[in-house]
Design an enzyme around this catalytic site. Structure first.
Site, mmCIF file in Angstrom:
data_model
loop_
_atom_site.group_PDB
_atom_site.id
_atom_site.type_symbol
_atom_site.label_atom_id
_atom_site.label_comp_id
_atom_site.label_asym_id
_atom_site.label_seq_id
_atom_site.Cartn_x
_atom_site.Cartn_y
_atom_site.Cartn_z
ATOM 1 N N GLU A 136 0.804 -1.233 0.000
ATOM 2 C CA GLU A 136 0.000 0.000 0.000
ATOM 3 C C GLU A 136 0.829 1.271 0.000
ATOM 4 O OE1 GLU A 136 -2.828 -0.485 3.213
ATOM 5 O OE2 GLU A 136 -3.416 -2.459 2.479
ATOM 6 N N ASN A 184 1.851 -5.242 -3.096
ATOM 7 C CA ASN A 184 0.453 -5.538 -2.755
ATOM 8 C C ASN A 184 -0.313 -4.246 -2.461
ATOM 9 O OD1 ASN A 184 -1.536 -7.596 -1.963
ATOM 10 N ND2 ASN A 184 -1.221 -6.922 0.153
ATOM 11 N N HIS A 221 -10.389 -5.679 -1.812
ATOM 12 C CA HIS A 221 -11.380 -5.320 -0.786
ATOM 13 C C HIS A 221 -12.418 -4.472 -1.512
ATOM 14 C CE1 HIS A 221 -9.124 -6.918 2.537
ATOM 15 N NE2 HIS A 221 -8.043 -6.297 2.111
ATOM 16 N N GLU A 252 -6.450 -10.552 -1.058
ATOM 17 C CA GLU A 252 -7.191 -10.287 0.183
ATOM 18 C C GLU A 252 -8.687 -10.142 -0.082
ATOM 19 O OE1 GLU A 252 -5.542 -6.956 2.372
ATOM 20 O OE2 GLU A 252 -3.481 -7.600 2.033
ATOM 21 N N ASP A 254 -12.447 -9.616 -0.224
ATOM 22 C CA ASP A 254 -13.751 -9.589 0.442
ATOM 23 C C ASP A 254 -14.573 -8.509 -0.254
ATOM 24 O OD1 ASP A 254 -12.801 -7.187 1.659
ATOM 25 O OD2 ASP A 254 -12.433 -8.164 3.579
#
Ligand code: G3I
Length: 336
Positions: A136, A184, A221, A252, A254
């Site tokens: 990030e 990432n 996300h 990751e 969701d």
């Protein structure tokens, strides 16, 4: 290109094995004492990311004092169950102790970044197959200049400039030549997303300069304040990253339901991403960010306006019943 494989597996990891992908979840040390969660992890996943336990504040809370206890418990659980482990994460602005954030000189930041990467990677050598080396590094939209993405104003950026990213990858490769090294990030899964385009240009430059990067993690996300990109744009982003000779993993996943998306729509969205991964040879792993909705970080996300709803962003509900999201991913990982 060979014809896509279609499988009929009945668990996520068997489907991923059949189509040639690792299938992962994030797990926290507090989940290891919950037999229901560990049973699901054992049955369904073969790739583990520690949800918090390998972050800087967990591993080196004060300078030179390392604590690997909780991270080792997660790695032991994974290895005892024939799961692979991705290290998460070496250089990140968040969950970074104050003693690092307060450093004022470039030399000191470079030294502690080097020491941290070396000590942590050495500790887990032979036990993890990949690392999120830098996480990030790109800023959120409120901090962009003239609508253009900028690197995040972290202590690493302040003291070393954008070169900290190259430096971190070089140190990581020197420390362990055997593991995969990833960049990432979130809100960058698709072409046309400003951060997705900026990250593509960044990693393209890294490849051209010979920086030792192996792949890009698309966190996924999904949902406000992040995006829910169209699947065609995710597929196109995966392809352009693959065309650089890099891996591209879903790292990751969701997707919350705060905007009123239904369980069924969530299932379709997740299916399409899983199927896109299976259809892309460079997509080597597919990880979801947790198991049950009850334990998801989404329940505590300050920025999330869930309008009285439950985020419900994962594959199992509060009572650990499988949701349409599970069936969608199973079908996608089967190549259907
Ligand atoms: O451990 C402390 C505990 O001692 C304290 O009592 C409690 C009170 O707030 O906080 C606990 O720490 C929390 C930690 O999770 C462990 O549960 C932090 O407050 C909380 O902020 C932290 O949240 C984590 C978040 O990263 C931090 O940014 C989430 O669990 C974790 O799922 C989330 O994961 C990130 C990835 O690493 C990177 N990509 C985005 C993803 C989702 O935000």
């Amino acid at each position: 290109m060979p014809p896509p494989v279609v499988c009929n597996a009945t668990t996520l990891k068997e489907a991923g094995t059949c189509t040639g992908r690792l299938v992962g979840t994030a797990i926290g040390v507090n989940h290891l004492s919950n037999n229901q969660l560990t049973s699901i992890a054992q049955a369904e996943f073969n790739y583990i990311t520690a949800e918090n336990e390998m972050k800087w504040s967990s591993l080196q809370p004060s300078r030179g004092n390392f604590n690997f206890t909780n991270a080792d418990r997660i790695v032991d659980f994974a290895l005892q169950n024939d799961m692979k482990v991705k290290g998460h994460t070496l250089v990140w602005h968040n969950q970074l102790p104050g003693w690092v954030q307060n450093l004022t000189s470039a030399d000191e930041v470079r030294q502690v970044m080097t020491d941290h990467i070396k000590a942590v990677m050495d500790h887990f050598k032979g036990k993890v197959v990949a690392w999120d080396v830098v996480n990030e590094a790109w800023a959120n939209p409120n901090d962009w200049v003239n609508g253009q993405p900028t690197l995040r104003n972290s202590v690493f950026y302040q003291r070393l400039g954008g070169a900290f990213i190259d430096e971190a990858f070089i140190i990581a490769r020197e420390t362990d030549p055997t593991v995969k090294l990833y960049y990432n990030d979130f809100r960058s899964e698709a072409v046309g997303q400003p951060k997705g385009d900026a990250i593509y240009e960044m990693v393209k430059g890294m490849v051209e300069r010979g920086i030792p990067i192996d792949g890009v993690g698309l966190q996924a996300h999904l949902g406000l304040p992040n995006d829910k990109p169209a699947i065609e744009d995710i597929i196109a982003n995966m392809q352009r990253i693959a065309d650089l000779g890099l891996e591209v993993i879903i790292s990751e996943l969701d997707g919350h339901l705060c905007d009123g998306e239904t369980f069924e729509e969530q299932g379709v969205r997740f299916h399409d991403i899983a199927k896109a991964c299976v259809a892309q040879p460079a997509c080597t792993a597919f990880t979801v960010w947790g198991i049950g909705d009850r334990d998801s970080w989404l329940n505590t996300w300050d920025e999330l306006n869930c309008m009285g709803r439950r985020p419900s962003g994962l594959l199992w509900d509060d009572d650990l019943n499988k949701k349409p999201a599970y069936e969608g991913i199973l079908s996608g990982l089967n190549g259907k």
